[in-house]
Design a protein around this motif. Sequence first.
Motif, PDB file in Angstrom:
ATOM      1  N   ALA A  70       0.828  -1.203   0.000  1.00  0.00           N
ATOM      2  CA  ALA A  70       0.000   0.000   0.000  1.00  0.00           C
ATOM      3  C   ALA A  70       0.866   1.258   0.000  1.00  0.00           C
ATOM      4  N   GLU A  71       1.977   1.203   0.724  1.00  0.00           N
ATOM      5  CA  GLU A  71       2.836   2.383   0.846  1.00  0.00           C
ATOM      6  C   GLU A  71       3.807   2.517  -0.320  1.00  0.00           C
ATOM      7  N   SER A  72       4.335   1.395  -0.800  1.00  0.00           N
ATOM      8  CA  SER A  72       5.363   1.470  -1.845  1.00  0.00           C
ATOM      9  C   SER A  72       5.289   0.252  -2.757  1.00  0.00           C
ATOM     10  N   PRO A  73       4.345   0.235  -3.681  1.00  0.00           N
ATOM     11  CA  PRO A  73       4.259  -0.883  -4.628  1.00  0.00           C
ATOM     12  C   PRO A  73       5.412  -0.832  -5.622  1.00  0.00           C
ATOM     13  N   PRO A  74       5.643  -1.908  -6.362  1.00  0.00           N
ATOM     14  CA  PRO A  74       6.715  -1.884  -7.362  1.00  0.00           C
ATOM     15  C   PRO A  74       6.530  -0.715  -8.320  1.00  0.00           C
ATOM     16  N   GLU A  75       7.622  -0.164  -8.787  1.00  0.00           N
ATOM     17  CA  GLU A  75       7.529   0.980  -9.683  1.00  0.00           C
ATOM     18  C   GLU A  75       8.393   0.779 -10.917  1.00  0.00           C
ATOM     19  N   GLY A  76       8.115   1.587 -11.921  1.00  0.00           N
ATOM     20  CA  GLY A  76       8.906   1.553 -13.145  1.00  0.00           C
ATOM     21  C   GLY A  76       8.896   0.194 -13.816  1.00  0.00           C
ATOM     22  N   SER A  77      10.072  -0.246 -14.235  1.00  0.00           N
ATOM     23  CA  SER A  77      10.193  -1.523 -14.937  1.00  0.00           C
ATOM     24  C   SER A  77       9.818  -2.700 -14.049  1.00  0.00           C
ATOM     25  N   PHE A  78      10.024  -2.566 -12.732  1.00  0.00           N
ATOM     26  CA  PHE A  78       9.654  -3.659 -11.835  1.00  0.00           C
ATOM     27  C   PHE A  78       8.138  -3.874 -11.853  1.00  0.00           C
ATOM     28  N   PHE A  79       7.392  -2.763 -11.882  1.00  0.00           N
ATOM     29  CA  PHE A  79       5.939  -2.908 -11.969  1.00  0.00           C
ATOM     30  C   PHE A  79       5.543  -3.522 -13.311  1.00  0.00           C
ATOM     31  N   GLU A  80       6.157  -3.054 -14.389  1.00  0.00           N
ATOM     32  CA  GLU A  80       5.808  -3.570 -15.713  1.00  0.00           C
ATOM     33  C   GLU A  80       6.091  -5.066 -15.818  1.00  0.00           C
ATOM     34  N   LEU A  81       7.216  -5.505 -15.276  1.00  0.00           N
ATOM     35  CA  LEU A  81       7.541  -6.932 -15.328  1.00  0.00           C
ATOM     36  C   LEU A  81       6.565  -7.749 -14.481  1.00  0.00           C
ATOM     37  N   THR A  82       6.173  -7.207 -13.328  1.00  0.00           N
ATOM     38  CA  THR A  82       5.190  -7.899 -12.496  1.00  0.00           C
ATOM     39  C   THR A  82       3.869  -8.046 -13.231  1.00  0.00           C
ATOM     40  N   ARG A  83       3.440  -6.987 -13.892  1.00  0.00           N
ATOM     41  CA  ARG A  83       2.182  -7.038 -14.630  1.00  0.00           C
ATOM     42  C   ARG A  83       2.267  -8.031 -15.791  1.00  0.00           C
ATOM     43  N   ARG A  84       3.391  -8.062 -16.472  1.00  0.00           N
ATOM     44  CA  ARG A  84       3.539  -9.007 -17.581  1.00  0.00           C
ATOM     45  C   ARG A  84       3.568 -10.451 -17.089  1.00  0.00           C
ATOM     46  N   ARG A  85       4.199 -10.691 -15.947  1.00  0.00           N
ATOM     47  CA  ARG A  85       4.189 -12.059 -15.419  1.00  0.00           C
ATOM     48  C   ARG A  85       2.781 -12.479 -15.019  1.00  0.00           C
ATOM     49  N   TYR A  86       2.017 -11.556 -14.436  1.00  0.00           N
ATOM     50  CA  TYR A  86       0.625 -11.853 -14.103  1.00  0.00           C
ATOM     51  C   TYR A  86      -0.165 -12.152 -15.374  1.00  0.00           C
ATOM     52  N   ARG A  87       0.035 -11.351 -16.385  1.00  0.00           N
ATOM     53  CA  ARG A  87      -0.642 -11.537 -17.667  1.00  0.00           C
ATOM     54  C   ARG A  87      -0.314 -12.889 -18.277  1.00  0.00           C
ATOM     55  N   SER A  88       0.953 -13.282 -18.233  1.00  0.00           N
ATOM     56  CA  SER A  88       1.369 -14.566 -18.794  1.00  0.00           C
ATOM     57  C   SER A  88       0.748 -15.729 -18.032  1.00  0.00           C
TER      58      SER A  88
END
Length: 479
Positions: free
Chosen positions: A394-412
């Motif tokens: 809640a205070e500090s979610p992944p940001e930048g490329s780390f967030f994008e990679l997390t979203r892509r792994r979820y998508r996959s």
Amino acid sequence: MSMQLILALGTALSMGGDTASEVVASTAPLADSLLVQAPLLQTGELAEFGQLVVQSDPGGAIVGLTIHIPVGGARDPEGREGTAFLLGQLLEEEASRRVAGLHAEASVEVGPESMTLSFASPPNQWQAVLNEAESVLRGEGLDPSRLDSIRERQRARLTFEEGAPVRTFQMEKEALLRREAQGGGRPLMGRRETLDRITFDDLQEFRSRNLSRPWAVLAVVGPVDAAEVGRALSMTPVEVSASSPFQERPYQARAAGRRSAADTAAAPEGEPIGPLRTRLFRDSGAVPSSAPSLTGSPAWTQEERRLEDMSLTSSWIAVAWPYPRDTPRILLEFLAHTFHEALVPSPPDPGLYSAEIEVVVVEGRPILVVTAVADPRSALRWEERIREGLDALAESPPEGSFFELTRRRYRSALLMELADPLARSRHLAREINDSGEVTDLQTQIWSLSREGLARTAEAAAGPRIFILGPVEMMERAHR
């Protein structure tokens, strides 16, 4: 024709490239015979369901059929817990027997609030399979003599599990989540003493009272025509497009050969690039906002914590956060995925044996549940890490490329799960049952944002916590 070969063909058709061509070529003569549609039944010959959703996928190799009924073990009569579960086992045995000659497979899943009948069928047999499914739901051909063997099998299982920590923990966790709900978290599979009271007449009464087709959602996925399915069922289907794949942004390399930031920065635009990855959902739909406004009452508001002492070599931990009723499921599932990546280190911590995070819906209210098994000497430390982990997101979610990679792994991960037509039909049936509409997953996933993730994490009400293990050892090690 074996179901394994049919599934192999279905996988190949979604792969593209040389490998898919080789598999398709080797199975082409058989595939051609399977893709021939049987003559349509006369209009209205199949009984009407409450709602119908169809995803027409001309390139598919099997048809996935799911009948979702929003009634489950929570409706068991008091003192006869396990009624819905035994009925599900009886329906599965009879349905499997009936569709075996059609080269189809049947399965039945029973939960506290739902019963799901699923069928994997060759394309030219789906109507015959559905006819058999309806016949079974009407109770035709159910053999009372089969109940004794099913009951004995279930009794043997309960006897084997009696006193096992995992069963004690699962029952306590279910009660933790469903205490205020109908059924009060009573055991879905019953107890040995309640199984003995259940008669064949009890099953028939439960079936006739609760498994009414006007309550049911039917989802059909595969090489079928939506309009023809609707005519066969005398219904207007909700049509879901299979033409929108998850898309990849074109590969863009810098002069040094590295990927550009644009490759992971945003949703793709324009025409699909490269071969079709999957056949998934329609072209447009509702999009959750980047910072959603979450309202509605959660399953509970009072935080609690309970330890139960048991002499074990492991400690079992359940931490459950309730969320507002209208929280979009995709936001919670993405949160669960991100939370799991943050919680489970790589390489794994020797004090944590396993951890799972899931979204459970109880009477329409979502709950985020973390289940962990840990060394008793580090169990309370892991309880703290679990509680603090959600606050950290809640205070500090992944940001930048780390967030994008997390979203892509979820998508996959989601793409892989829904590549199976049966899984897709279950997903569609559940969505129609829960909300009356089918959302566009591609648009939703690309709209997931760091701000929305943080907002979702902080929307949780106070958790309920249950820990099973050697309390003295846990507390002594934590001092």
